[in-house]
Design a protein around this motif. Structure first.
Motif, mmCIF file in Angstrom:
data_model
loop_
_atom_site.group_PDB
_atom_site.id
_atom_site.type_symbol
_atom_site.label_atom_id
_atom_site.label_comp_id
_atom_site.label_asym_id
_atom_site.label_seq_id
_atom_site.Cartn_x
_atom_site.Cartn_y
_atom_site.Cartn_z
ATOM 1 N N ARG A 13 36.552 43.339 30.760
ATOM 2 C CA ARG A 13 36.433 42.926 32.261
ATOM 3 C C ARG A 13 37.505 43.897 32.868
ATOM 4 N N THR A 137 45.718 40.835 37.906
ATOM 5 C CA THR A 137 45.585 40.568 39.581
ATOM 6 C C THR A 137 45.379 39.008 39.533
ATOM 7 N N HIS A 139 43.688 38.495 42.422
ATOM 8 C CA HIS A 139 42.558 38.688 43.418
ATOM 9 C C HIS A 139 41.207 38.019 42.687
ATOM 10 N N LEU A 140 40.808 37.168 43.511
ATOM 11 C CA LEU A 140 39.459 36.376 43.051
ATOM 12 C C LEU A 140 38.250 37.232 42.825
ATOM 13 N N GLY A 141 38.156 38.132 43.731
ATOM 14 C CA GLY A 141 37.159 39.012 43.930
ATOM 15 C C GLY A 141 37.038 39.994 42.633
ATOM 16 N N MET A 142 38.141 40.457 42.178
ATOM 17 C CA MET A 142 38.228 41.378 40.978
ATOM 18 C C MET A 142 38.085 40.551 39.676
ATOM 19 N N ARG A 144 36.117 37.915 39.440
ATOM 20 C CA ARG A 144 34.785 37.777 39.173
ATOM 21 C C ARG A 144 33.833 38.686 38.980
ATOM 22 N N GLN A 145 34.338 39.838 38.815
ATOM 23 C CA GLN A 145 33.361 40.964 38.411
ATOM 24 C C GLN A 145 32.843 40.760 36.934
#
Length: 234
Positions: A13, A137, A139-142, A144-145
């Motif tokens: 991840r 992090t 940060h949800l965007g990171m 969810r990668q």
């Protein structure tokens, strides 16, 4: 050493949550020189012997699994025995970590020391030393990668050997149906991955597992009907 020694570290991840994560996987690949051609007219040249990787995890980091090589835990860290290296040949292992909570940012995970023996010599030489990091992090965007597909594949294929050992123990203790079910479910999961990703490696791994299931069924008192299902002898 005439050839360049190359190492690549890949996390499954891009980042992990600040609360920590378990498991987290890293794939380690290494090679001397350019990739070898598939067809060889001569035997590959050994460029280093008895390659070793010493890993020293940082405080709060647990190395839970080492897949693809022999290893031992010592007072100074984990010594991974990687064997001889041939020119142009790529090798890889998989590491499984458990990581505690940290603040957001780049965090050191472990130190890595690569050493080998020169050909025809007994002296061990330090090839490289490096610090390995991962990104924490919130940060949800990171977070969810998607998982790195190459590492995900290595993780899935690495499940085969320990599962075969588990199934074999079941066969040896007279629980043939349990052992057969373990192997069948794993083979089915590999076939699903082969179809979903159009990857022949998954299919070939499934074939190996099914052949072992058949062999163990015969060896440990079972037989297979025409549909390939285990039929236990009374």
């Amino acid at each position: 050493m005439n050839s360049v020694f190359e190492v690549c570290y890949s996390w499954n991840r891009e980042a992990i949550p600040t609360g920590g994560a378990d498991p987290v996987y890293m794939m380690v690949e290494w090679r001397y020189g350019a990739p070898a051609k598939r067809l060889r007219k001569v035997a590959p040249k050994i460029v280093s012997r008895d390659m070793e990787l010493l890993l020293k995890p940082e405080f709060g980091i647990e190395l839970k699994g080492i897949y693809g090589c022999r290893s031992k835990e010592t007072d100074i860290g984990y010594i991974l025995r990687l064997g001889d290296v041939y020119k142009g040949e790529s090798k890889q292992i998989l590491l499984e970590f458990a990581m505690g909570p940290r603040v957001s940012g780049k965090a050191a995970i472990c130190s890595a020391y690569w050493s080998t023996r020169k050909v025809k010599q007994s002296q061990r030489v330090l090839l490289r030393r490096e610090q390995l990091y991962i990104q924490y992090t919130s940060h949800l965007g990171m977070l969810r990668q998607p998982v790195d597909p190459k590492v995900e594949k290595t993780i899935k294929l690495s499940e085969t050997v320990p599962l075969i050992k588990q199934a074999l123990r079941a066969y040896e203790r007279g629980r043939a149906q349990e052992g057969s079910n373990l192997l069948r479910r794993h083979a089915d999961a590999l076939l699903i991955e082969a179809a979903r990703k159009q990857d022949l490696d998954y299919y070939q791994e499934a074939e190996i597992v099914e052949k072992l299931r058949y062999h163990y069924g015969i060896t440990y008192g079972g037989a297979f009907n025409s549909h390939g299902k285990t039929m236990l002898c009374e």
